[in-house]
Design a protein around this motif. Sequence first.
Motif, PDB file in Angstrom:
ATOM      1  N   ILE A  31       0.865  -1.179   0.000  1.00  0.00           N
ATOM      2  CA  ILE A  31       0.000   0.000   0.000  1.00  0.00           C
ATOM      3  C   ILE A  31       0.900   1.227   0.000  1.00  0.00           C
ATOM      4  CG2 ILE A  31      -1.781   1.312   1.223  1.00  0.00           C
ATOM      5  CD1 ILE A  31      -2.875  -1.307   0.210  1.00  0.00           C
ATOM      6  N   GLU A  32       0.829   1.999  -1.051  1.00  0.00           N
ATOM      7  CA  GLU A  32       1.702   3.165  -1.170  1.00  0.00           C
ATOM      8  C   GLU A  32       1.324   4.241  -0.160  1.00  0.00           C
ATOM      9  OE1 GLU A  32       3.123   6.425  -4.544  1.00  0.00           O
ATOM     10  OE2 GLU A  32       2.003   4.646  -5.156  1.00  0.00           O
ATOM     11  N   GLY A  33       2.343   4.791   0.509  1.00  0.00           N
ATOM     12  CA  GLY A  33       2.116   5.918   1.403  1.00  0.00           C
ATOM     13  C   GLY A  33       1.904   5.564   2.858  1.00  0.00           C
ATOM     14  N   VAL A  34       1.949   4.258   3.213  1.00  0.00           N
ATOM     15  CA  VAL A  34       1.774   3.921   4.632  1.00  0.00           C
ATOM     16  C   VAL A  34       2.972   4.434   5.423  1.00  0.00           C
ATOM     17  CG1 VAL A  34       0.304   1.909   4.240  1.00  0.00           C
ATOM     18  CG2 VAL A  34       2.778   1.610   4.405  1.00  0.00           C
ATOM     19  N   ASP A  35       2.697   4.879   6.639  1.00  0.00           N
ATOM     20  CA  ASP A  35       3.736   5.411   7.514  1.00  0.00           C
ATOM     21  C   ASP A  35       3.220   5.282   8.937  1.00  0.00           C
ATOM     22  OD1 ASP A  35       6.014   6.645   8.477  1.00  0.00           O
ATOM     23  OD2 ASP A  35       5.820   8.439   7.250  1.00  0.00           O
ATOM     24  N   ARG A  45      -4.918   9.149   7.028  1.00  0.00           N
ATOM     25  CA  ARG A  45      -5.113   7.868   7.718  1.00  0.00           C
ATOM     26  C   ARG A  45      -6.402   7.199   7.277  1.00  0.00           C
ATOM     27  NH1 ARG A  45      -3.448  10.345  12.535  1.00  0.00           N
ATOM     28  NH2 ARG A  45      -5.622  10.442  13.213  1.00  0.00           N
ATOM     29  N   ALA A  46      -7.455   7.985   7.141  1.00  0.00           N
ATOM     30  CA  ALA A  46      -8.750   7.427   6.737  1.00  0.00           C
ATOM     31  C   ALA A  46      -8.683   6.819   5.341  1.00  0.00           C
ATOM     32  CB  ALA A  46      -9.830   8.504   6.798  1.00  0.00           C
ATOM     33  N   VAL A  47      -8.005   7.493   4.426  1.00  0.00           N
ATOM     34  CA  VAL A  47      -7.845   6.980   3.062  1.00  0.00           C
ATOM     35  C   VAL A  47      -7.048   5.678   3.078  1.00  0.00           C
ATOM     36  CG1 VAL A  47      -6.743   7.412   0.823  1.00  0.00           C
ATOM     37  CG2 VAL A  47      -8.071   9.226   1.934  1.00  0.00           C
ATOM     38  N   LEU A  48      -5.938   5.685   3.817  1.00  0.00           N
ATOM     39  CA  LEU A  48      -5.092   4.492   3.875  1.00  0.00           C
ATOM     40  C   LEU A  48      -5.789   3.335   4.579  1.00  0.00           C
ATOM     41  CD1 LEU A  48      -1.675   6.218   4.650  1.00  0.00           C
ATOM     42  CD2 LEU A  48      -2.267   4.951   2.567  1.00  0.00           C
ATOM     43  N   GLU A  49      -6.562   3.645   5.623  1.00  0.00           N
ATOM     44  CA  GLU A  49      -7.297   2.585   6.319  1.00  0.00           C
ATOM     45  C   GLU A  49      -8.223   1.863   5.343  1.00  0.00           C
ATOM     46  OE1 GLU A  49     -10.317   1.928  10.094  1.00  0.00           O
ATOM     47  OE2 GLU A  49     -10.532   3.698   8.826  1.00  0.00           O
ATOM     48  N   ALA A  50      -8.948   2.621   4.535  1.00  0.00           N
ATOM     49  CA  ALA A  50      -9.877   2.009   3.578  1.00  0.00           C
ATOM     50  C   ALA A  50      -9.129   1.112   2.593  1.00  0.00           C
ATOM     51  CB  ALA A  50     -10.655   3.096   2.835  1.00  0.00           C
ATOM     52  N   LEU A  51      -7.972   1.559   2.121  1.00  0.00           N
ATOM     53  CA  LEU A  51      -7.180   0.756   1.178  1.00  0.00           C
ATOM     54  C   LEU A  51      -6.649  -0.512   1.843  1.00  0.00           C
ATOM     55  CD1 LEU A  51      -5.135   3.587  -0.591  1.00  0.00           C
ATOM     56  CD2 LEU A  51      -6.921   2.158  -1.626  1.00  0.00           C
ATOM     57  N   ILE A  52      -6.174  -0.383   3.071  1.00  0.00           N
ATOM     58  CA  ILE A  52      -5.645  -1.544   3.791  1.00  0.00           C
ATOM     59  C   ILE A  52      -6.745  -2.576   4.028  1.00  0.00           C
ATOM     60  CG2 ILE A  52      -4.628  -2.308   5.983  1.00  0.00           C
ATOM     61  CD1 ILE A  52      -3.313   0.577   6.064  1.00  0.00           C
ATOM     62  N   TRP A 107       3.354 -18.130  17.608  1.00  0.00           N
ATOM     63  CA  TRP A 107       3.885 -17.720  16.318  1.00  0.00           C
ATOM     64  C   TRP A 107       5.333 -17.242  16.429  1.00  0.00           C
ATOM     65  CZ3 TRP A 107      -0.928 -15.579  17.958  1.00  0.00           C
ATOM     66  CH2 TRP A 107      -2.051 -16.180  17.369  1.00  0.00           C
ATOM     67  N   GLN A 108       6.074 -17.434  15.348  1.00  0.00           N
ATOM     68  CA  GLN A 108       7.428 -16.872  15.266  1.00  0.00           C
ATOM     69  C   GLN A 108       7.314 -15.354  15.115  1.00  0.00           C
ATOM     70  OE1 GLN A 108      10.283 -18.752  12.535  1.00  0.00           O
ATOM     71  NE2 GLN A 108      10.752 -16.704  11.756  1.00  0.00           N
ATOM     72  N   ALA A 109       8.119 -14.618  15.891  1.00  0.00           N
ATOM     73  CA  ALA A 109       7.980 -13.157  15.869  1.00  0.00           C
ATOM     74  C   ALA A 109       9.266 -12.474  16.295  1.00  0.00           C
ATOM     75  CB  ALA A 109       6.835 -12.728  16.786  1.00  0.00           C
ATOM     76  N   GLN A 110       9.393 -11.212  15.887  1.00  0.00           N
ATOM     77  CA  GLN A 110      10.477 -10.348  16.328  1.00  0.00           C
ATOM     78  C   GLN A 110       9.904  -9.010  16.775  1.00  0.00           C
ATOM     79  OE1 GLN A 110      11.192 -11.708  12.869  1.00  0.00           O
ATOM     80  NE2 GLN A 110      11.877 -13.441  14.077  1.00  0.00           N
ATOM     81  N   ALA A 111      10.457  -8.477  17.864  1.00  0.00           N
ATOM     82  CA  ALA A 111      10.112  -7.122  18.302  1.00  0.00           C
ATOM     83  C   ALA A 111      11.029  -6.145  17.568  1.00  0.00           C
ATOM     84  CB  ALA A 111      10.291  -6.996  19.807  1.00  0.00           C
ATOM     85  N   VAL A 112      10.461  -5.056  17.093  1.00  0.00           N
ATOM     86  CA  VAL A 112      11.224  -4.067  16.329  1.00  0.00           C
ATOM     87  C   VAL A 112      10.961  -2.685  16.930  1.00  0.00           C
ATOM     88  CG1 VAL A 112      11.716  -3.084  14.063  1.00  0.00           C
ATOM     89  CG2 VAL A 112      10.896  -5.451  14.235  1.00  0.00           C
ATOM     90  N   ILE A 113      11.960  -2.131  17.597  1.00  0.00           N
ATOM     91  CA  ILE A 113      11.806  -0.791  18.169  1.00  0.00           C
ATOM     92  C   ILE A 113      11.692   0.220  17.027  1.00  0.00           C
ATOM     93  CG2 ILE A 113      12.927   1.000  19.548  1.00  0.00           C
ATOM     94  CD1 ILE A 113      14.259  -1.271  21.148  1.00  0.00           C
ATOM     95  N   GLY A 114      10.663   1.054  17.081  1.00  0.00           N
ATOM     96  CA  GLY A 114      10.433   2.020  16.010  1.00  0.00           C
ATOM     97  C   GLY A 114       9.985   1.373  14.708  1.00  0.00           C
ATOM     98  N   GLY A 115       9.439   0.177  14.822  1.00  0.00           N
ATOM     99  CA  GLY A 115       9.058  -0.583  13.629  1.00  0.00           C
ATOM    100  C   GLY A 115       7.986   0.063  12.776  1.00  0.00           C
ATOM    101  N   ASP A 116       7.153   0.905  13.392  1.00  0.00           N
ATOM    102  CA  ASP A 116       6.076   1.538  12.620  1.00  0.00           C
ATOM    103  C   ASP A 116       6.613   2.560  11.623  1.00  0.00           C
ATOM    104  OD1 ASP A 116       6.861   3.226  14.645  1.00  0.00           O
ATOM    105  OD2 ASP A 116       4.858   3.574  15.443  1.00  0.00           O
ATOM    106  N   ALA A 117       7.874   2.952  11.768  1.00  0.00           N
ATOM    107  CA  ALA A 117       8.490   3.865  10.805  1.00  0.00           C
ATOM    108  C   ALA A 117       9.427   3.135   9.840  1.00  0.00           C
ATOM    109  CB  ALA A 117       9.274   4.951  11.542  1.00  0.00           C
ATOM    110  N   ILE A 118       9.599   1.821  10.051  1.00  0.00           N
ATOM    111  CA  ILE A 118      10.558   1.046   9.253  1.00  0.00           C
ATOM    112  C   ILE A 118       9.870   0.047   8.330  1.00  0.00           C
ATOM    113  CG2 ILE A 118      12.510  -0.560   9.350  1.00  0.00           C
ATOM    114  CD1 ILE A 118      13.080   0.564  12.195  1.00  0.00           C
ATOM    115  N   HIS A 119       8.924  -0.707   8.896  1.00  0.00           N
ATOM    116  CA  HIS A 119       8.287  -1.797   8.148  1.00  0.00           C
ATOM    117  C   HIS A 119       6.862  -1.404   7.744  1.00  0.00           C
ATOM    118  CE1 HIS A 119      11.526  -4.631   8.916  1.00  0.00           C
ATOM    119  NE2 HIS A 119      11.531  -4.239  10.180  1.00  0.00           N
ATOM    120  N   PRO A 120       6.563  -1.394   6.455  1.00  0.00           N
ATOM    121  CA  PRO A 120       5.218  -1.008   6.004  1.00  0.00           C
ATOM    122  C   PRO A 120       4.090  -1.836   6.622  1.00  0.00           C
ATOM    123  CG  PRO A 120       6.732  -1.034   4.151  1.00  0.00           C
ATOM    124  CD  PRO A 120       7.480  -1.605   5.322  1.00  0.00           C
ATOM    125  N   CYS A 121       4.336  -3.112   6.890  1.00  0.00           N
ATOM    126  CA  CYS A 121       3.269  -3.927   7.485  1.00  0.00           C
ATOM    127  C   CYS A 121       2.940  -3.456   8.901  1.00  0.00           C
ATOM    128  CB  CYS A 121       3.605  -5.413   7.450  1.00  0.00           C
ATOM    129  SG  CYS A 121       5.126  -5.866   8.315  1.00  0.00           S
TER     130      CYS A 121
END
Length: 197
Positions: A31-35, A45-52, A107-121
Amino acid sequence: MGRIAGVDEAGRGPLAGPVVAAAVILCPKGIEGVDDSKKLSPQRRAVLEALILKHCTVGIGIASVEEIDGINILQATMLAMTRAVAALGVDPSNILVDGNRLPKWRWQAQAVIGGDAIHPCISAASIIAKETRDRIMVAADRDHPHYGWASNKGYGSVHHLAALREHGPCALHRQSFAPVREHDLRRTESLVQHAIG
């Protein structure tokens, strides 16, 4: 590469309302533009939420005020995250969680500090979690308008704290949070003094 889910939460810090988590497995094209949701305008956010929601696999988990007060905010956040991943309906091959802690889950998982600015998912998950929680608090504002939740979303704003002093807490306030407890005690003492005097 497998199905990678991003997980984030909204609402750990407020004095009222639930904590909400979201898990998102992005569609192959992304999804282009997620941050990070905090960096986006409400309109974006509202536009991106609908696309997601339209193109991605999304799960939402909520932990109630009662659960927050019963098991503490950290454990309630972990519970909401677990519910969000379970709500995906598919098992991710890996999960990236924003922050420095992971729930105890299968589930297999990793914690990522500041991940919301790094990983689009994770960015996508932050958008879904924030938009979902904001709607809950705007709806709650209609029943409890004096706290100003439509604008402060339950955070300890000057207006919210003033309303706590005047009206005391309601059922949606987190009694385990010190500012709520203190204002409830002060209001009780004031009422007792008024009744005596």
